[in-house]
Design a protein around this motif. Structure first.
Motif, PDB file in Angstrom:
ATOM      1  N   VAL A   1       0.836  -1.198   0.000  1.00 11.55           N
ATOM      2  CA  VAL A   1       0.000   0.000   0.000  1.00 11.55           C
ATOM      3  C   VAL A   1       0.870   1.248   0.000  1.00 11.55           C
ATOM      4  O   VAL A   1       0.657   2.181  -0.777  1.00 11.55           O
ATOM      5  N   ASN A   2       1.871   1.253   0.877  1.00  8.84           N
ATOM      6  CA  ASN A   2       2.700   2.460   1.049  1.00  8.84           C
ATOM      7  C   ASN A   2       4.132   2.098   1.421  1.00  8.84           C
ATOM      8  O   ASN A   2       4.802   2.848   2.112  1.00  8.84           O
ATOM      9  N   ASN A   3       4.602   0.917   0.979  1.00  7.49           N
ATOM     10  CA  ASN A   3       5.922   0.390   1.339  1.00  7.49           C
ATOM     11  C   ASN A   3       5.996  -0.040   2.793  1.00  7.49           C
ATOM     12  O   ASN A   3       7.060  -0.459   3.261  1.00  7.49           O
ATOM     13  N   ILE A   4       4.888   0.040   3.516  1.00 10.98           N
ATOM     14  CA  ILE A   4       4.816  -0.423   4.900  1.00 10.98           C
ATOM     15  C   ILE A   4       3.678  -1.429   5.043  1.00 10.98           C
ATOM     16  O   ILE A   4       3.881  -2.561   5.440  1.00 10.98           O
ATOM     17  N   ARG A   5       2.477  -1.004   4.676  1.00  7.53           N
ATOM     18  CA  ARG A   5       1.316  -1.879   4.773  1.00  7.53           C
ATOM     19  C   ARG A   5       1.206  -2.765   3.532  1.00  7.53           C
ATOM     20  O   ARG A   5       1.500  -2.338   2.420  1.00  7.53           O
ATOM     21  N   SER A   6       0.799  -4.005   3.753  1.00  4.52           N
ATOM     22  CA  SER A   6       0.648  -4.978   2.685  1.00  4.52           C
ATOM     23  C   SER A   6      -0.830  -5.174   2.365  1.00  4.52           C
ATOM     24  O   SER A   6      -1.694  -4.982   3.223  1.00  4.52           O
ATOM     25  N   GLN A   7      -1.114  -5.585   1.123  1.00  4.47           N
ATOM     26  CA  GLN A   7      -2.468  -5.962   0.768  1.00  4.47           C
ATOM     27  C   GLN A   7      -2.424  -7.234  -0.067  1.00  4.47           C
ATOM     28  O   GLN A   7      -1.632  -7.358  -1.001  1.00  4.47           O
ATOM     29  N   PHE A   8      -3.242  -8.196   0.310  1.00  2.00           N
ATOM     30  CA  PHE A   8      -3.362  -9.459  -0.392  1.00  2.00           C
ATOM     31  C   PHE A   8      -4.717  -9.519  -1.076  1.00  2.00           C
ATOM     32  O   PHE A   8      -5.730  -9.074  -0.516  1.00  2.00           O
ATOM     33  N   TYR A   9      -4.745 -10.070  -2.282  1.00  2.00           N
ATOM     34  CA  TYR A   9      -5.980 -10.244  -3.024  1.00  2.00           C
ATOM     35  C   TYR A   9      -6.160 -11.713  -3.374  1.00  2.00           C
ATOM     36  O   TYR A   9      -5.189 -12.401  -3.747  1.00  2.00           O
ATOM     37  N   GLY A  10      -7.399 -12.177  -3.272  1.00  2.00           N
ATOM     38  CA  GLY A  10      -7.761 -13.480  -3.786  1.00  2.00           C
ATOM     39  C   GLY A  10      -8.595 -13.294  -5.032  1.00  2.00           C
ATOM     40  O   GLY A  10      -9.602 -12.577  -5.029  1.00  2.00           O
ATOM     41  N   LEU A  11      -8.179 -13.913  -6.159  1.00  2.00           N
ATOM     42  CA  LEU A  11      -8.856 -13.753  -7.442  1.00  2.00           C
ATOM     43  C   LEU A  11      -9.374 -15.097  -7.938  1.00  2.00           C
ATOM     44  O   LEU A  11      -8.774 -16.153  -7.677  1.00  2.00           O
ATOM     45  N   ASP A  12     -10.487 -15.053  -8.656  1.00  2.00           N
ATOM     46  CA  ASP A  12     -10.995 -16.237  -9.339  1.00  2.00           C
ATOM     47  C   ASP A  12     -10.053 -16.536 -10.508  1.00  2.00           C
ATOM     48  O   ASP A  12      -9.936 -15.717 -11.433  1.00  2.00           O
TER      49      ASP A  12
END
Length: 444
Positions: free
Chosen positions: A208-219
């Motif tokens: 997100v900002n080089n600190i917070r992470s975001q994971f996505y699950g995709l079909d």
């Protein structure tokens, strides 16, 4: 942790085709690195007695190489051939002899290598499929509307070529025809990774900002977003179908005057089917976590190994915990062996005192001292029966993992000797630096 020190993660094989891909969990974690060692100012000068000069090791051949390939998980090697680019020309060379088999102009370092094909980027906006045997173009597609940034990547995952661009968006292609299967332009992929399919879900990551992470699950059939999870997490492994993540304290990234209580290590689990975070495990309470940096965490059942220290200091400590015991877990410190520089890998961890390199067998604490030059270590990697090390004075050593004896040394002629993961093929080691590739003979 800054983007520079992010580690990549587990390798994923797709339908038996994949030999090599740029991003992987397992590959990055089998690479043994100490990120602080790339900055000489972090290590105080040490006075050490000179070791006997080792024999020269045979360099079979060497070549200039574009910088983008040295940080890859695995080297692009298949059927005795190495594929790499230099000055935007893709080369296929015999590993043992360095003989040029073919070249292809206007192509970057390989993204995917299979038994029959090489997938590369060209013109900063196209993906090409090239015959691995002839170097002839099979197909090409335009994958980016604007020129790609450094973080463009392609992976072969479960029979699909998955492309992601740092500017945002993910596209899936048929690897045989190059036909677009689906596209999701809304998934941000800045400093991201394509992890793979788990329980029928394609899991990807970005910051997100080089600190917070975001994971996505995709079909994986349509690219449709199924879930999103955000936090300050790093992927450690995949265990029992769940992702094991290391959770970091938000206060570690802020300037706070008062001490912040916390833990040396906190692990959680993420279900790839839902993205739900469960099962927090806290190890070793600390009165203040503001100056505690985590450089490497490795799970080797039943233990967890954590390399940590003050990011602005030179000393890094390795500590072992028993998984599942949380705060009550007894810890084992390896500080007596020196500052951590590498591992665990293949049952060993490595430590440095001045210019002395020590390997510790983690099963029985057997110590092995290695014969190294009297120069500061930049990076160490253990692979098979060999230990490889580069030094600030430009030298590179190959040592026997069992006896610690030097098997040979050569001068790289480089001022910056950080190297990527080493590949061994039929007695030849391929050592990839930022601007050079060396093929050296390994003593039998």
């Amino acid at each position: 942790m800054s983007k520079l020190f992010k580690l990549g993660f587990t390798a994923f094989l797709a339908s038996g085709l994949l030999v090599y891909s740029m991003a992987s969990i397992t590959d990055a974690r089998s690479s043994i690195i100490n990120p602080l060692n790339t900055r000489s100012a972090l290590f105080a000068a040490a006075k050490a007695s000179l070791s006997p000069k080792p024999a020269a090791i045979q360099v079979r051949w060497q070549a200039k190489a574009d910088g983008g390939g040295f940080s890859a998980g695995k080297q692009p090697v298949s059927n005795g051939v190495i594929y790499y680019s230099a000055n935007n020309i893709l080369y296929a060379k015999n590993i043992s002899t360095g003989k040029l088999l073919w070249s292809y102009r206007n192509a970057a370092n390989p993204q995917i290598v299979t038994n029959n094909s090489v997938f590369v980027f060209a013109n900063s906006d196209h993906l090409l499929k090239i015959s691995a045997t002839t170097g002839k173009l099979i197909w090409k597609v335009k994958v980016a509307r604007l020129p790609m940034e450094v973080g463009g990547q392609a992976r072969l995952i479960n029979g699909k070529v998955i492309f992601a661009n740092e500017r945002g968006g993910i596209i899936a292609y048929n690897p045989v025809s190059g036909k677009k299967l689906w596209e999701n332009p809304k998934i941000p992929m800045y400093a991201g990774s394509l992890y793979g399919e788990y329980n029928g879900v394609l899991v990807v990551y970005s910051t997100v900002n080089n600190i917070r992470s975001q994971f996505y699950g995709l079909d994986p059939a349509t690219g449709k977003q199924l879930w999103r999870t955000e936090g300050i997490y790093d992927v450690i492994s995949v265990d029992g179908g769940n992702f094991v993540l290391q959770k970091r304290a938000n206060e570690q990234n802020k300037t706070i005057a008062a001490p912040v209580p916390g833990h040396l290590l906190t692990l959680v689990q993420m279900d790839p089917a839902t993205g739900i975070i469960t099962g927090e495990e806290n190890y070793q309470p600390l009165g203040d976590v503001r100056r505690t940096g985590s450089f490497f965490t490795f799970i080797q059942k039943p233990y967890i190994y954590a390399a940590s220290g003050d990011p602005d200091q030179s000393e890094i400590s390795l500590t072992r915990f028993t998984r599942g015991q949380g705060e009550s877990a007894a810890s084992k410190s390896y500080n007596g062996y020196g500052s951590w520089v590498a591992g665990p890998v293949e049952g060993m961890a490595f430590f440095q005192q001045g210019t002395k390199l020590t390997g510790v067998n983690l099963a029985n604490d057997r110590i092995q001292t290695f014969n190294t030059p009297s120069s500061k270590i930049v990076k160490v990697e253990k692979k098979d029966h060999y230990v490889f090390a580069s030094y600030e004075d430009g030298s590179f050593s190959v040592m026997d993992a069992e006896s610690g004896a030097s098997l040979g040394q050569f001068n790289t002629g480089l001022s910056y000797t950080y190297f990527g993961n080493i590949a061994i093929d039929n007695g030849t080691a391929l050592i990839r630096f930022e601007s050079k590739l060396f093929a050296v003979s390994l003593p039998k």
